[in-house]
Enzyme design. Structure first.
Site, PDB file in Angstrom:
ATOM      1  CE  LYS A 201      -2.911   3.180   0.590  1.00 52.71           C
ATOM      2  NZ  LYS A 201      -4.141   3.565  -0.034  1.00 52.71           N
ATOM      3  CB  CYS A 255      -3.371   9.203   0.158  1.00 52.69           C
ATOM      4  SG  CYS A 255      -5.034   9.175   0.811  1.00 52.69           S
TER       5      CYS A 255
HETATM    6  N1  SAJ Z   1      -1.342  15.227  -8.796  1.00 52.32           N
HETATM    7  C1  SAJ Z   1      -0.414  15.868  -9.596  1.00 52.32           C
HETATM    8  N2  SAJ Z   1      -0.143  15.362 -10.836  1.00 52.32           N
HETATM    9  C2  SAJ Z   1      -0.764  14.239 -11.305  1.00 52.32           C
HETATM   10  C3  SAJ Z   1      -1.698  13.570 -10.477  1.00 52.32           C
HETATM   11  C4  SAJ Z   1      -1.975  14.089  -9.221  1.00 52.32           C
HETATM   12  O1  SAJ Z   1       0.162  16.892  -9.215  1.00 52.32           O
HETATM   13  O2  SAJ Z   1      -0.483  13.856 -12.448  1.00 52.32           O
HETATM   14  C5  SAJ Z   1      -1.657  15.764  -7.452  1.00 52.32           C
HETATM   15  C6  SAJ Z   1      -3.150  16.069  -7.273  1.00 52.32           C
HETATM   16  O3  SAJ Z   1      -3.485  17.334  -7.802  1.00 52.32           O
HETATM   17  C7  SAJ Z   1      -3.272  16.007  -5.761  1.00 52.32           C
HETATM   18  C8  SAJ Z   1      -2.275  14.923  -5.375  1.00 52.32           C
HETATM   19  O4  SAJ Z   1      -1.422  14.755  -6.498  1.00 52.32           O
HETATM   20  O5  SAJ Z   1      -2.879  17.227  -5.162  1.00 52.32           O
HETATM   21  C9  SAJ Z   1      -2.876  13.595  -4.999  1.00 52.32           C
HETATM   22  O6  SAJ Z   1      -3.956  13.291  -5.836  1.00 52.32           O
HETATM   23  P1  SAJ Z   1      -4.168  11.882  -6.538  1.00 52.32           P
HETATM   24  O7  SAJ Z   1      -5.372  11.973  -7.389  1.00 52.32           O
HETATM   25  O8  SAJ Z   1      -2.912  11.455  -7.206  1.00 52.32           O
HETATM   26  O9  SAJ Z   1      -4.341  10.860  -5.342  1.00 52.32           O
HETATM   27  P2  SAJ Z   1      -5.267  10.812  -3.996  1.00 52.32           P
HETATM   28  O10 SAJ Z   1      -4.412  11.238  -2.856  1.00 52.32           O
HETATM   29  O11 SAJ Z   1      -6.566  11.491  -4.188  1.00 52.32           O
HETATM   30  O12 SAJ Z   1      -5.537   9.235  -3.905  1.00 52.32           O
HETATM   31  C10 SAJ Z   1      -4.421   8.346  -3.827  1.00 52.32           C
HETATM   32  C11 SAJ Z   1      -4.635   7.183  -4.818  1.00 52.32           C
HETATM   33  N3  SAJ Z   1      -3.405   6.400  -4.923  1.00 52.32           N
HETATM   34  C12 SAJ Z   1      -2.871   6.056  -6.112  1.00 52.32           C
HETATM   35  O13 SAJ Z   1      -3.360   6.397  -7.170  1.00 52.32           O
HETATM   36  C13 SAJ Z   1      -1.642   5.214  -6.078  1.00 52.32           C
HETATM   37  C14 SAJ Z   1      -5.792   6.301  -4.342  1.00 52.32           C
HETATM   38  O14 SAJ Z   1      -5.916   5.168  -5.176  1.00 52.32           O
HETATM   39  C15 SAJ Z   1      -5.540   5.842  -2.883  1.00 52.32           C
HETATM   40  O15 SAJ Z   1      -6.628   5.063  -2.407  1.00 52.32           O
HETATM   41  C16 SAJ Z   1      -5.447   7.091  -2.034  1.00 52.32           C
HETATM   42  O16 SAJ Z   1      -4.318   7.854  -2.491  1.00 52.32           O
HETATM   43  C17 SAJ Z   1      -5.266   6.678  -0.572  1.00 52.32           C
HETATM   44  O17 SAJ Z   1      -6.203   6.897   0.213  1.00 52.32           O
HETATM   45  O18 SAJ Z   1      -4.236   6.084  -0.239  1.00 52.32           O
END
Ligand code: SAJ
Length: 406
Positions: A201, A255
């Protein structure tokens, strides 16, 4: 019967999903207000499909209470906060939940921990508490880890369709936990031991953080040479084995911005790349501020209070502000004594920060420069209103307009 402990962003949808699929569920949360709201039919966050799921779970008899109940299975989905300075994970809420459960659970109960924890935590923490309470783990009480993987914004779909990992040190317990999750999970469920599940995880979220850090670093490198980073990423991603994520104003949420610290904290001498990636992502709000300063100079703008931050949540189309890059940028501005910047987010109805607006047109009337911090659908729909503004687009959504990018 299943007692779900912690009715937050993960615990509530999971409890509802189980109940909607015929499992007898009691949801427990220490926040009595949240329990009265749930009992009055109100949910504290928005998520596509959540209301419908709630209605279905209620019709199947789910109950909400602030008390723990006697059950043969417990799902613990409580927060694991990370200290903002030491970056150490705080497991006290999980510890308290395990202690409460151990006070009255029946012999043979299964404790499933969904909360993300640093690898080895379940063994160290849960086992020591249960040993002290006189249980023999693996005989009269069982532990399992079922880390969640759902993405805010598409949680309900992903709860059903994402593959899952179940960690348990006893294969029969792993199978019985998998059977419980199979009541709603239509995808593959991989069984492993607890420690592998914990590490998997954390590895998943760290991988995403490192990938985003690469994109952010690439954005800075491309800026230095006046190359469009989005063209580079889009062309590079046509390679069948390349999949670079996108740069942004920072990595938020509870996360991706938190879990890599578990590795840095526990394996400091080994987690060098992970640490470097965290530093790159944490530097992005400061970098946005540098971009604002450069653009203001180029546009001969003198007044920071005529700058508006469009978006306050941690990412698009969610109403969650935990670890939001906009909040970090505001802090950074305070440190640099850049006061008076304006803020607007269509999804945040309550007052959260200074100079926050609740009407887009009034906000736009008071600013000359707009920084797009979040790519909400509503922001995209209203891009035409930004035509005459000096625009810094941190999400590459305003390419049709004259704009600056990261
Ligand atoms: N972000 C970027 N660039 C990207 C993608 C995201 O800057 O290309 C930023 C987003 O704007 C945001 C942050 O990253 O600020 C996190 O967003 P996210 O959509 O990547 O992830 P979370 O935190 O909403 O959800 C993640 C997910 N993990 C993965 O994709 C590996 C989700 O599946 C997990 O369940 C969740 O963390 C968790 O609870 O662990």
């Amino acid at each position: 019967m299943v007692n779900v402990i912690g009715l937050g962003y993960i615990g509530l949808p999971t409890a509802l999903m189980l109940a909607a699929h015929g499992v007898e569920v009691v949801g427990t949360d220490c926040d009595v207000n949240r329990i009265s709201e749930l009992n009055a039919g109100r949910i504290f966050f928005n998520e596509p499909g959540l209301k419908e799921l709630f209605t279905s779970a209620v019709s199947k008899g789910i109950q909400f209470t602030s008390e723990y109940v006697r059950a043969n299975t417990y799902i613990i989905a409580v927060p694991t906060p990370c200290d903002s300075k030491s970056k150490k994970i705080n497991l006290s809420i999980i510890a308290a939940a395990i202690e409460y459960i151990s006070a009255f659970c029946p012999k043979g109960a299964i404790l499933i921990i969904e909360s993300t924890v640093s690898p080895g935590s379940i063994e160290k923490l849960a086992r020591s508490i249960l040993d002290m309470k006189g249980f023999t783990v693996g005989e009269d009480i069982h532990l399992a880890h079922a880390p969640e993987r759902v993405i805010p914004g598409n949680m309900i779909q992903e709860l059903k369709h994402n593959p899952r990992t179940i960690g348990a040190d006893n294969p029969a317990i792993a199978k019985s936990v998998a059977d419980l999750y199979r009541s709603f999970c239509e995808s593959e469920i991989t069984l492993t031991n607890i420690r592998t599940a914990e590490m998997t995880k954390v590895a998943e979220n760290t991988f995403r953080d490192v990938n985003i850090a690469f994109a952010n670093e690439l954005a800075k490198i491309c800026r230095n040479d006046n190359i469009n980073v989005y063209d580079v990423i889009s062309i590079a991603n046509k390679h069948p084995r390349v999949n670079i994520l996108f740069p942004g104003p920072g990595v938020g949420g509870h996360c991706i911005a938190v879990d890599p610290w578990f590795l840095v904290g526990d394996y400091f001498k080994l987690a060098n790349l992970v640490f470097a990636a965290r530093k790159v992502n944490d530097s992005m709000p400061e970098y946005v501020l540098e971009r604002i300063a450069t653009i203001m100079k180029a546009e001969k703008m003198e007044d920071i209070s005529r700058v508006g931050l469009y978006g306050l949540t941690y990412k698009a189309d969610v109403d969650d502000v935990r670890e939001s890059p906009t909040l970090q940028l505001l802090e950074c501005m305070e440190r640099h004594l850049a006061h008076g910047v304006k803020v607007y987010d269509p999804l945040i109805k309550q007052d959260m920060v200074k100079n926050q607006y609740h009407n887009l047109d009034v906000f736009l009337g008071d600013v000359d420069m707009v920084v797009i911090m979040v790519g909400h659908k509503e922001v995209i729909e209203n891009l035409f209103k930004l035509e005459n503004k000096i625009l810094l687009d941190t999400h590459n959504i305003a390419s049709a307009l004259r704009h600056y990018s990261l």
